[in-house]
Design a protein around this motif. Structure first.
Motif, PDB file in Angstrom:
ATOM      1  N   UNK A 287     -45.916 -55.669 -10.060  1.00 49.26           N
ATOM      2  CA  UNK A 287     -46.198 -56.103  -9.429  1.00 49.26           C
ATOM      3  C   UNK A 287     -45.043 -57.615  -9.377  1.00 49.26           C
ATOM      4  N   UNK A 288     -44.990 -58.304  -8.293  1.00 49.28           N
ATOM      5  CA  UNK A 288     -44.546 -59.454  -8.110  1.00 49.28           C
ATOM      6  C   UNK A 288     -42.823 -59.227  -7.350  1.00 49.28           C
ATOM      7  N   UNK A 289     -42.827 -58.138  -7.238  1.00 47.69           N
ATOM      8  CA  UNK A 289     -41.382 -57.673  -6.944  1.00 47.69           C
ATOM      9  C   UNK A 289     -41.502 -57.521  -5.135  1.00 47.69           C
ATOM     10  N   UNK A 290     -40.193 -57.825  -5.331  1.00 42.96           N
ATOM     11  CA  UNK A 290     -39.946 -57.277  -3.628  1.00 42.96           C
ATOM     12  C   UNK A 290     -39.116 -56.051  -3.855  1.00 42.96           C
ATOM     13  N   UNK A 291     -39.759 -54.393  -3.184  1.00 48.44           N
ATOM     14  CA  UNK A 291     -39.118 -53.593  -2.971  1.00 48.44           C
ATOM     15  C   UNK A 291     -38.580 -52.835  -1.053  1.00 48.44           C
ATOM     16  N   UNK A 292     -37.474 -52.411  -1.598  1.00 48.86           N
ATOM     17  CA  UNK A 292     -37.391 -51.058  -0.390  1.00 48.86           C
ATOM     18  C   UNK A 292     -36.753 -50.210  -0.701  1.00 48.86           C
ATOM     19  N   UNK A 293     -36.706 -49.023   0.166  1.00 49.39           N
ATOM     20  CA  UNK A 293     -36.459 -47.998   0.078  1.00 49.39           C
ATOM     21  C   UNK A 293     -35.856 -47.505   1.439  1.00 49.39           C
ATOM     22  N   UNK A 294     -34.533 -46.695   0.886  1.00 51.42           N
ATOM     23  CA  UNK A 294     -33.986 -45.829   1.929  1.00 51.42           C
ATOM     24  C   UNK A 294     -33.689 -44.350   1.727  1.00 51.42           C
ATOM     25  N   UNK A 295     -34.070 -43.535   2.986  1.00 48.82           N
ATOM     26  CA  UNK A 295     -34.171 -41.901   2.744  1.00 48.82           C
ATOM     27  C   UNK A 295     -32.766 -41.448   3.555  1.00 48.82           C
ATOM     28  N   UNK A 296     -31.953 -40.661   2.942  1.00 48.29           N
ATOM     29  CA  UNK A 296     -31.072 -40.219   3.682  1.00 48.29           C
ATOM     30  C   UNK A 296     -31.496 -38.230   3.428  1.00 48.29           C
ATOM     31  N   UNK A 297     -30.550 -38.206   4.442  1.00 51.76           N
ATOM     32  CA  UNK A 297     -30.651 -36.714   4.470  1.00 51.76           C
ATOM     33  C   UNK A 297     -29.299 -36.064   4.212  1.00 51.76           C
ATOM     34  N   UNK A 298     -28.842 -35.506   3.659  1.00 49.07           N
ATOM     35  CA  UNK A 298     -28.170 -34.364   3.116  1.00 49.07           C
ATOM     36  C   UNK A 298     -28.076 -33.375   3.404  1.00 49.07           C
ATOM     37  N   UNK A 299     -27.074 -32.494   3.319  1.00 45.80           N
ATOM     38  CA  UNK A 299     -26.119 -30.686   3.685  1.00 45.80           C
ATOM     39  C   UNK A 299     -25.282 -30.801   3.396  1.00 45.80           C
ATOM     40  N   UNK A 300     -24.669 -29.216   3.249  1.00 47.16           N
ATOM     41  CA  UNK A 300     -23.769 -29.557   3.160  1.00 47.16           C
ATOM     42  C   UNK A 300     -22.419 -29.977   3.362  1.00 47.16           C
ATOM     43  N   UNK A 301     -21.916 -30.745   3.932  1.00 48.81           N
ATOM     44  CA  UNK A 301     -21.334 -31.690   5.079  1.00 48.81           C
ATOM     45  C   UNK A 301     -21.170 -32.915   4.093  1.00 48.81           C
ATOM     46  N   UNK A 302     -22.762 -33.553   3.652  1.00 45.46           N
ATOM     47  CA  UNK A 302     -22.387 -35.025   3.488  1.00 45.46           C
ATOM     48  C   UNK A 302     -23.944 -35.776   3.452  1.00 45.46           C
TER      49      UNK A 302
END
Length: 1418
Positions: A1277-1292
């Motif tokens: 509590x009291x902290x701000x959070x951000x999330x990032x979602x990446x897509x990965x496959x055999x190329x990167x």
């Protein structure tokens, strides 16, 4: 050497011969030995290759082959079960080259189908083996007469009797019988013969003869249909339950491999596939087809049928047994090496139930006994000789029902037996006891009552049907008799018009005919009765024949022609072929009617005699009661001599008497033989069995019989009181004598062996063994401590084996305590150390340790006295820098041990010097080796006092000091003179300062103690191992050594000379140590001379040349790939060029073919080939180019293939919008829209990173996610959070999709005190799952993350399970529990991780569980 005889001929046994049964290494071979001991070099006959069963088409050649051994050479004979072997149609051949005995049957026919036996016999024994011959009828070769014959054989006695009926009887039509369900015939055609009775009982069929006749016809029709689509059909196994699944299997060869296979359930076609996830599956391995039902439930019961192109192949009925556990197995707590017993009671009799232990099926064997009671209601599992590893969950499974219980093993905590082999205990833990037996008896009585009610109901229905049929037959007979009387009246009126003269002649002729017909018909009818009786028709057949004889007496007015026709009819009835068809009696009846009419016309009216007319049919068409039969037959019994033997069978009725026979002779009750009638049970009790009581016993009741064998054995036996006395441990002092004596009884000869701790004892100076016919005595003199342990006697004869175990305890002084000592503290004021207890305490506990101390540099020792039984001492009376040595002795009741001397222990720190350089070998001779070395760089802060040189022989682990212990080497060189000529040594050096010797140097190279060497001799066996157009490979063996003349070779030189050049040139500049070499750079098809020269320190030896010149050309080579690491998986980005290169060798050059997924490659794919490589290139790869590419190399020598999978993909596209949600306090659930590439790429996954307002750096919180949701924990509590979602496959990795800011604000409240009235309140809550587990599918080798949320107060204990096995202590699973969020990470998923996962949360308030399933994708 060969002869042919019947298989049932008795083998003669000469006087004095014995019959000893022996086992053969080949299964199915029975060996009988005629002598007790075989002479040296002699042997009984045996089969090294036995004839195998044959199934062959009619008209083909059938051959049985056997290979037989034995000394002297056995005589070989062949026989068959049914009749004799026809020498004209069979050939018996012995092939001397292969040693095969053959029985050949050219142009085999159906009548030769039988079980054949091969006998091998010599003067020391015989061997016999059987093999079946099955002949398949093909085509439509049988004519109409043969088909009629086949039908006639199957007709019932009623059909034979109709031949003797008059015209009225023959015209009578059979009453229609109720049709039998078609499902009944489908089951019979796919079932074993032993199951016919149960299937008939299930469908209420009692007319077995009619059933067998119709079944044969249907089987013949079905086989004709199956021949169109199937070449071979065998090994039909009905459907069986296997755990939660069910399966049935069969083996068949399809005529057309493309034929379609269909599966039906109760006539409705059901889909199936090879995928295990589908309800109905099919797995094919070669010609074997296995159909499975995954996850059986009650709706799956029914008739399953397999069809091929519309032709029915196999049918099986699946029924879930309505069985329940009346008494379930209970938890068992057993001591180590004790037997554990699990028992249960089922509601219906079962021959077998499935037992599992720790999720593994259990079978009868050395470890487990699986027992079933006589009434098949009580099932028992005995776990023998329990060990700690046997602890776990055991289950009993039948159908859809199961029960399980724990087996807990209590380890033996007795310190006296620690580290020793524990004796096996004779007690048992667990078991149901008398209550279990009482419940089983009540259930058996209930089942028997239900069975009797069903039988009574069926009999009542059969009697009612028989009465109705008899009434109908009587009415019909009355009407037919009336019609016949009218016909006779008309015939009389017509006969009155004839002349009186003819009437007189007719009367005379008629009288003669009466006498002749009556005289002939009676013997023939009686002969028919005799034939039927001999053929096994029993009482019914004889009775039927008598009725036929009576019928013949009634027919007194038939002519001579009728008499001949009657003879033909009777002959056809009693013939083995049964050639009379159903239409023949009707035709003959019509002929009789015509002759009767003619006879009446020719005679005078007054002279016509009347015929007797029956009021009803000759044999009434009624349902025949099967009578009394055996519901449970006799079983073979093995009894011990002197004990009682009981043979029991069970009848279907209590009122029938049984007769007992032994070896064909009737038995009556005597003092030693009791014949008991107990309800439906019939018992034969033989008291105080003797050897002559052995034999075959038979019980007969109402024409039925059952047979079994009684074998009376006389195994070794030990009196119980003597055994108890023997088992008492014997305790003696070391050096004393110990004696063990056992008395026994049993059949001689007996083999007696004594064992000590599993090793057989043989007589020597300290071991005496006395053996007699009734006892054996073991005397051990001057016993040392080391023979303490288990003493076992093993008594064996041909009837069995018995053992008795005792313990021998020899008391002695303890062995010295064990070092090295472990220094706990070494300071200026204290020395504290500990040591290990003695290896052997001498059989008595250690009471004290006695210590002495010696200061290094002084000769006197200080006695420290007894310090107690703890192996530890703290010495505070020390001087700083001084070294001390301690002597330690262990004390017991038997005395003091030898001393253990510790290393020097210094009171204070030590600074040792470093290691000198590696010693160099300056020179070596047979009596001296000179060494040199350099001083260490680290002297330990003090001057180097000298050096210590050590040596070690090659192959030894022991280092020995070269210089005297009290004389250090001052210089950095040394001449080692204590060497043995010819031995190989290595050396190391240690530096010594005031603290002592430092670490030794690395060892020198090995050196021989010998004088300089002589040149070696010629190499041996020089040959060419391989060649190409440009290379030549050689191989040879190193030359032999001759002491003083030729020494060992250390290396080799290869020399080459072209045929046109007289000069030799060396191919290698440095000597090679290998005995092979490849010469490079040759001219194609050129001629060369080659030789090899051996070399050592003494110089070059004599060269060894090849006998002939060599031409540079390769031998034929099968294609093979030369790449050490061939890539089998390549990932390419769409739009890029893909290149796959394979290097190979082949001679001659191969044909190269590339395939994609088994088809030729597309036109845009280019292939480039050279003599040693092939390259496939896709200029601009697209996703449709993904697939498996196969290269095929083929030349005259052979073929080779290799495959590589090319996956064409692209940079992943980012996922859709990210949403955040809070389900549990302190956590955030991150969800997002799938990436557009998710459906195109099955290896695509997601990664999540997190950033908070305090750390301000992005951190990876999850990776390798294959779903679209993740729960992040530890959200403050009291902290701000951000999330990032990446897509990965055999190329990167794709660009991220970012979430909105997430913040849980802190709530600050003013402090106030409001003290309410104190109340007793409880905040406890039972465990519960607020967020359950979800099902997971994960590719192999990826990470899998499982989580759930648990609430409860107090905090519950959480345990993870996979397939009921705890994972909390398994290091392969990372398990956490943070604020109620329970998570588990499988770092690298494999096939072994497939299964059901369960989380169990429990506290004193309750227990809850949550389950899921993990499926690992290939």
């Amino acid at each position: 050497m060969f002869k042919i005889r019947k298989s049932k001929d008795e083998e003669p046994t000469a006087p004095g011969q014995v019959r000893i049964k022996k086992k053969s290494k080949v299964p199915g071979v029975m060996i009988t030995q005629f002598v007790e001991e075989l002479p040296e070099g002699m042997s009984t006959p045996d089969f090294t290759r036995k004839p195998i069963a044959l199934t062959i088409q009619e008209g083909k050649l059938a051959i049985f082959r056997a290979v037989i051994t034995g000394n002297p050479t056995p005589t070989v004979t062949w026989a068959r079960n049914d009749g004799e072997i026809d020498e004209e149609r069979c050939q018996i051949v012995f092939d001397k080259t292969s040693g095969e005995h053959q029985l050949q049957m050219p142009d085999v026919s159906v009548d030769q189908a039988d079980t054949y036996k091969c006998f091998a016999r010599n003067e020391y024994g015989k061997a016999v083996v059987t093999a079946a011959l099955n002949v398949i009828e093909v085509g439509y070769k049988k004519n109409r007469a043969m088909q009629a014959s086949r039908t006639a054989v199957r007709e019932m006695p009623e059909d034979f009797k109709k031949a003797l009926k008059n015209k009225v009887d023959m015209d009578a039509k059979e009453e229609k019988k109720p049709e039998i369900d078609e499902k009944f015939w489908e089951l019979l055609m796919s079932a074993d013969k032993k199951d016919y009775e149960s299937i008939c009982a299930q469908y209420g069929v009692t007319d077995f003869r009619r059933m067998l006749t119709k079944l044969s016809e249907k089987k013949f029709e079905r086989e004709q249909e199956q021949e169109r689509v199937v070449e071979r059909l065998c090994n039909l196994k009905p459907i069986e339950l296997k755990g939660d699944d069910a399966e049935f299997e069969l083996e068949m060869s399809l005529r057309d491999p493309t034929s379609k296979i269909f599966l039906f359930k109760d006539g409705v076609m059901i889909p199936f596939d090879a995928d295990t996830e589908i309800k109905h599956g099919l797995k094919q391995v070669g010609k074997k087809f296995v159909f499975s039902i995954n996850g059986v439930d009650p709706d799956d019961a029914g008739l399953y049928q397999v069809e091929v192109d519309g032709v029915k192949i196999f049918s099986t009925d699946f029924k879930l047994p309505p069985v329940e556990f009346l008494v379930k197995i209970q938890d068992v707590t057993a001591e180590e090496r004790e037997d554990a017993v699990f028992e249960c009671v089922v509601s219906h009799p079962l021959k077998k139930i499935n037992w599992t232990g720790k999720n593994a099926p259990l079978e009868q064997g050395d470890k487990y006994d699986i027992l079933v009671s006589e009434d098949m209601l009580i099932h028992t599992l005995v776990v023998k000789d329990c060990m700690p590893l046997d602890k776990g969950i055991y289950a009993a499974v039948t159908g859809m029902v199961s029960c399980s219980a724990w087996l807990i093993i209590e380890a033996d905590s007795d310190p006296k037996t620690k580290g020793k082999k524990k004796a096996r205990k004779t007690t048992r833990a667990g078991g149901g006891g008398a209550d279990l037996l009482l419940i089983a008896q009540e259930q058996q009585a209930k089942i028997q009552k239900e069975r009797e009610e069903l039988i009574a109901k069926a009999k009542a229905e059969a009697e009612a049907a028989a009465a109705a049929a008899a009434a109908a037959a009587a009415e019909k007979a009355e009407a037919e008799a009336k019609a016949k009387a009218e016909a006779e009246a008309k015939a009389k009126a017509k006969a009155k018009t004839k002349g009186k003269t003819k009437a007189t002649e007719s009367e005379t002729e008629t009288a003669k005919t009466k006498t002749k017909t009556k005289a002939k018909a009676k013997p023939k009818a009686k002969a028919k009765a005799k034939v039927k009786s001999e053929a096994g028709e029993g009482t019914e057949a004889v009775k039927g024949a008598d009725e036929e004889a009576t019928a013949v007496d009634d027919v007194e007015d038939e002519e001579g022609e009728e008499e001949e026709e009657d003879e033909d009819v009777q002959e056809e009835e009693i013939s083995e072929e049964g050639e009379a068809a159903s239409s023949e009696p009707e035709q003959k009846g019509q002929a009789k009617e015509e002759e009767d009419s003619a006879e009446v016309e020719e005679g005078e009216p007054g002279q016509v005699k009347k015929k007797r007319v029956r009021a009803g049919p000759l044999v009434p068409d009624t349902v025949i009661d099967p009578g009394v039969y055996f519901t449970s037959g006799l079983s073979d019994v093995a009894a011990i001599i002197g004990t009682d033997a009981e043979m029991v069978c069970k009848l279907s009725s209590e009122d029938c008497d049984a007769v007992w026979y032994k070896e064909g002779k009737e038995i009556t009750a005597t003092d030693d033989i009791c014949i008991v009638k107990d309800g439906t049970y019939r018992k034969l009790i033989i008291k105080n069995c003797k050897e002559e009581d052995s034999g075959k016993y038979r019980c007969e009741a109402d024409g039925r019989k059952t047979e079994a064998a009684l074998s009376v054995e006389d195994p070794p036996r030990i009196n119980a009181d003597d055994l108890t006395e023997f088992m008492k441990p014997v305790t003696i002092r070391s050096g004393k004598d110990a004696a063990f004596k056992v008395t026994f009884v049993g059949q001689e000869p007996m083999k007696i062996k004594w064992y000590n701790e599993g090793e057989e004892l043989l007589e020597d100076s300290h071991t005496k063994i006395e053996i007699s016919s009734s006892h054996s005595r073991l005397l051990l003199t001057k016993c040392p401590r080391k023979i303490s342990g288990e003493i076992k006697i093993k008594i064996k004869n041909e009837c069995g084996t018995t053992e008795a175990i005792s313990q021998l305890v020899v008391l002695d002084k303890p062995t010295p305590p064990l070092g090295p000592e472990d220094i706990i503290e070494s300071s200026s004021s204290c020395i504290e150390f500990k040591w290990r207890i003695p290896k052997d305490n001498g059989g008595s506990p250690i009471t004290n340790y006695v210590l002495e101390r010696q200061q290094i540099g002084r000769n006197s020792r200080k006695k420290l006295g007894k310090i107690g039984p703890e192996p530890k001492y703290r010495d505070t009376d020390v001087d700083h820098g001084r070294k001390y040595c301690y002597h330690i002795r262990a004390e017991t009741d038997q005395g003091l041990s030898e001393k253990m001397e510790t290393d020097d222990i210094q009171a204070g720190t030590k600074a040792y010097p470093g290691a000198p350089s590696t010693p160099k070998i300056v020179s070596a001779f047979k009596d001296c080796i000179n060494l040199s070395w350099s001083a260490p760089t680290n002297t330990g802060g003090t001057n180097i006092l000298g050096y210590i040189v050590e040596k070690r022989k090659n192959g030894s682990n022991l280092w020995g000091q070269v210089n005297p212990p009290d004389e250090l080497i001052k210089e950095k060189k040394y001449a080692v003179k204590e060497v043995v000529e010819g031995m190989e040594y290595e050396f190391r050096v240690s530096a010594v300062n005031i603290s002592g010797a430092g670490e030794p140097s690395t060892p020198s190279e090995f050196v021989f103690a010998r004088d300089p060497k002589k040149p070696p001799g010629k190499v041996i066996d020089l040959k060419v191992t391989d060649s190409t157009y440009t290379t030549l490979s050689l191989g040879w063996t190193k030359p032999t050594e001759e002491e003083g003349v030729k020494d060992e070779a250390k290396g080799y030189f290869v020399e080459l000379r072209p045929a046109e050049n007289p000069e030799w040139g060396r191919c290698n500049s440095n000597a090679i140590i290998m005995t092979s070499y490849t010469i490079m750079g040759l001219k194609s098809m050129a001629m060369y001379w080659v030789r090899v020269v051996a070399n050592n320190e003494g110089g070059d030896g004599e060269p060894q040349e090849l006998n002939n010149y060599i031409i540079a050309m390769p031998p034929p080579v099968r294609p093979q790939f030369t790449d050490k690491k061939i890539k089998n998986f390549v990932v390419m980005k769409a739009g890029n060029a893909a290149r796959i290169n394979f290097n190979f060798v082949a001679s001659p050059l191969p044909d190269i073919k590339w395939l994609k997924d088994g088809l030729p490659v597309a036109k845009h794919v280019t292939v480039g080939n050279t003599d040693t490589s092939s390259q496939l290139m896709i200029p601009s790869a697209e996703r449709y180019d993904t697939g498996i590419y196969t290269i095929i190399l083929k030349n005259l020598v052979g073929q080779e293939t290799s495959s590589v999978e090319i996956r064409v993909t692209d940079d992943p596209k980012p996922p859709g919008p990210v949403e955040l949600d809070e389900n549990v306090s302190g956590t955030v659930t991150v969800s997002w829209t799938p990436s557009p590439d998710e459906k195109k790429d099955d290896r695509l996954h997601y990664m999540i990173t997190k950033r908070d307002s305090v750390k301000r750096t992005w951190q990876t919180v999850a990776d390798h996610l294959f779903n679209n949701k993740f729960t992040a924990i530890n959200i403050m509590p009291g902290r701000q959070y951000k999330f990032r979602v990446y897509t990965k496959n055999d190329m990167g990795v794709s660009n991220p999709s970012e979430s909105p800011v997430w913040e849980v604000r802190k709530r600050k409240e003013t402090f106030s005190v409001d003290l309410p009235e104190s109340k007793n309140c409880s905040f406890e809550a039972p465990p519960s799952f607020s967020v359950p587990l979800k099902m997971h599918k994960s590719p192999e080798s990826y990470e899998c993350y499982m989580s759930c949320a648990v609430t409860g107060n107090p905090r519950p204990h959480v345990t993870w399970y996979r397939n009921n096995i705890s994972l909390n202590t398994n290091p392969n699973y990372y398990i956490t529990n943070t604020c109620g969020v329970c998570s588990m990470v499988i770092l690298k998923v494999g096939p072994k991780d497939n299964g059901d996962y369960t989380v169990i949360a429990e506290s004193h308030l309750g227990r809850v569980e949550c389950s899921t399933k993990l499926v690992v994708q290939d």
